[in-house]
Structures are given as C-alpha cells and as structure tokens.
Design an enzyme around this catalytic site. Sequence first.
Site, short mmCIF file in Angstrom:
data_model
loop_
_atom_site.label_atom_id
_atom_site.label_comp_id
_atom_site.label_asym_id
_atom_site.label_seq_id
_atom_site.Cartn_x
_atom_site.Cartn_y
_atom_site.Cartn_z
CB SER A 214 -0.03 1.06 11.41
OG SER A 214 -0.42 0.81 10.07
CB SER B 43 1.31 1.88 7.66
OG SER B 43 0.90 2.73 8.69
CE LYS C 93 -1.32 -2.66 9.17
NZ LYS C 93 -0.99 -1.41 8.43
#
Length: 485
Positions: free
Chosen positions: A154, A178, A79
């Site tokens: 997210s 997330s 990420k």
Amino acid sequence: MELHSTTAHELAPLLQKRKISSTELTKAVLERIEKVEPRVNAYVTLTPELAMRMAQDADQRLQQGNTVTPLTGIPLAIKDNMCTRGILTSCASRILHNFVPPYDATVVTKLRNAGAVFVGKTNLDEFAMGSSTENSAMKLTLNPWDFERIPGGSSGGSAAAVAAGETILALGSDTGGSIRQPAALCGVVGLKPTYGRVSRYGLVAFASSLDQIGTLVKDVEDTALLMNCIAAHDPMDSTSGNIPVPDYTTFLNHSINGIKVGVPKEYFVEGMDPVVEQAVRKAIDTLAELGAEIIEISLPHTEYAIATYYLCATAEASSNLARYDGAHYGYRSPGTDNIVDMFSKTRAEGFGKEVKRRIMLGTYALSAGYYDAYYLKALKVRTLIKQDFEQAFQQCDVIVTPTTPTPAFRVGEKTEDPLQMYLSDIFTISVNLAGIPAVSLPCGFAGSLPVGIQIMAGSFEEGKILRVAHCYEQAAGFCRSRPTL
Ligand code: GLN
C-alpha cells in the site's frame, strides 16, 4: 549530477560543507515534482511552503554547524497514514478527508528534530489495505517505470515518489508487505523493521499486531541513515522494544564471507514469473560469489500464511476501524436524524469497497461461534509460522527470497479479483506474522520492470540484513538504475 536523483549520504557532506544549500536542494526536488507529478500522482498532499521554510531552518542549522544530523536539510515524503500536526492525514479515505491531526507521530517528531524537510504526504491504498494503491479514494498512482502499471501497495505513493525523484527519502508502513512489495515493483530499497523497533505512535492503526513503520529510499546506506533517526524505544508505544539501537551504518562495507544464507524451498512456487525467478536465482549466485554459504531451508507452514494473515489482519482492522463513526472526527454523513442512522450512513459513505470487505471478514472471524474456528485457529498457526523462522535461523544468518511473484502488474488487472490481489503478498506476509525484519532491494529487471529480492533476519537483527544487502548492492549495482521520465 541532478540533485533529485541523488541520495542522502551523497547530499549530507555537500550540505555540511556548504557546497549546496537545503533551499537549493529542496527547490530542485519541488521542480522535479512539478515536472513529473502530473503523470506519477504519488502525493495526496504537497507542502511546498512548509518545505521551503524547513529548508531555510535547515540551512541556518547547517551554517551554525551544531545540531546537524545526516538528515538535516534532506527532503522527505511521509505516507499519508502517519499523523502530521497541522497537515491533512487522510489515509487516502473519504472518512478522513478533513482530518488534520493536532499532534505528530513519534517518527515525524524525530525527523523534524533531525532537520529533515517535509515535501508532502504520499498516496496509499485506503487505510493501507491493498497491494496496488488502487484502493486509494484520492487518486491513481502510477509506476514510474511504466505508466500503464501500478506501483504496488500500500505504500505505492512513497515508493513511486522515491523512484521518480520526487523526494530523496520516504517513510512507509508495512502490515503484510506494504513497504517491500512497492519497493520491489518500483526498483527502490524498502525496509520493514522488526515489530517494535520503530514507534507506531501516531501511525493510524490497521492491524496493530502487524503494523510497522519503515523506510523507502534509493539504497542501503540511506536505509541505515534513516533507521538511525527513527529506530528507538518510545514510551508512547507500549509495544516498542526497549532494546539498544546500534549505529546502522556500522554494518555497511563488510564482507559477507562465511555468512549463511538460507533459501526456503517453499518460496519458489508455481505461478511465479520465470523472469523474476531467474533474477532472484542470479542474485543468490552473486551472494555465493561474494563468499556467502547458500543452504536450502524449509519454512513448512508457508502455505497457510495468506489465510492466517487475512484472519488476523481483518479481525484487528474491524476493531480498529470501529472508531470512525462520524461522531469523533472525519467525515459525517449530512442530514441524518438519529445516531444509529448517522453511524451507519457515515460508514457506508465514508469507507471504500475493500475496507468494508475487511471489516465484514474480520467481524465474522471474531463473532461468537466462529471465533474459535477462525480467529483463535489463525493465532495458533501464526505461532507455528513464527516457530518456522526461529528454527530456520538456527541454521542460517539471513533468509533470501523473491519479494513478489511477478513484476508490477497492469492498472485494473487484479481489482476485480481480491484473491489474486492478496496473492501478490505471498512472499512478504509471513515476515509480519513472525514480527521479524526484512528488506527488499533491486536485483534485476523483467523487461523494463524492476525485480526485488527480499532478505530477512531474526528479530532486531536489521544490522545483519543491512550488511548482506549492502554487500550485494555494491556488487550488483542495480540501485543506480532510475526510470527515464
Ligand atoms: N497487501 C496487504 C493487505 O492488503 C498488506 C498491506 C500492508 O502491508 N499494509 O493487507
């Protein structure tokens, strides 16, 4: 067998017996990326040359046979809020559009040392603030199961990349859901470990008392393999726990006979999609058939979780994001002639709408005269929520709930209504407030869209979660479903 749709635990023995090479595997994943990435848009940055170099190194290690780990030669996506030396780390924000860290996050170092192959950095909501990845300043990631829908957020880029076969393993971060929410919406397995189980050193801070790095992979066994690599005490993160790390694979392949599974009555709420509820109830029946004892429990302060989270998280965010001022690194507004102007224009131009909203909410909650009424009150309620779990875990070993109230929603459906967006984390947020671990894994479909079930346990009891999750997964088999692209 298509290499890109396999798992690390299937690939590791093939790599170690030299039936396939990491170079071959990495090429297959890069080819898959070339084919589907134009539609999925999971990555902010791709690093194909680095990946091929790392694959060659891995092949050398595999040939020599020493220092080989189960992750040696396995493609991995990270990420884009975790620092990677020499590779852009943007947090999907304009304000970090040019930030190339001079150091690696601890998890990144560990994965390098294990011999994993870095294919790229994945898209996210700006600074991990959001539930759909639509708050990214970089691109719009789509759900591989339905290109009209969001992948969740997210960590939407990581979840979509795993689901689409654009990587074998991925890392995400979870402050309020997330990892688990996108895992549920993309039909993959996402584990948020206990706060302090995995080092946050090098994770760009959003809300430091809630942030946690974890895994997004195709099944429970890969979760255990990746956790074995990243879970550890780290002197560079003073909040990391100095508690021995078990071998997580030892929790797989056990019966769950007699395990007590708590089902909180507050988690089956009005407004929940009936198909989601049905899938979760069916999964709970499966657990009972596997020998678990199902008991109803109560987490009485659940209804305050969202309000509490949005006070704690925004307060911390407003403080953490003060460092982006154009002076230290990242974006600087051009042509300003004094420092105040530079700070304010840099931030006005560099941050997106949602990030600004959070900074304003957090600054308000922390300001003189409101601190006691909002922030301090929220901290007290947070303690009550933590106590709810402590009491519940006196009656049961794990708690099972839906991960999300609905399957993946449509692009744009909630962007104009932040409150609706915030509500999509209603089942995941309490876990972060309490600091406990939880996984989301596939438990069925609503039409063509995956549905996730969440399993929680007490602090540092990831093993219990993996045991129940693995047993369920083997019986239910949903983790073998992949979207057709
Ligand atoms: N969706 C939640 C938020 O917007 C949680 C995000 C996260 O876990 N990083 O804050």
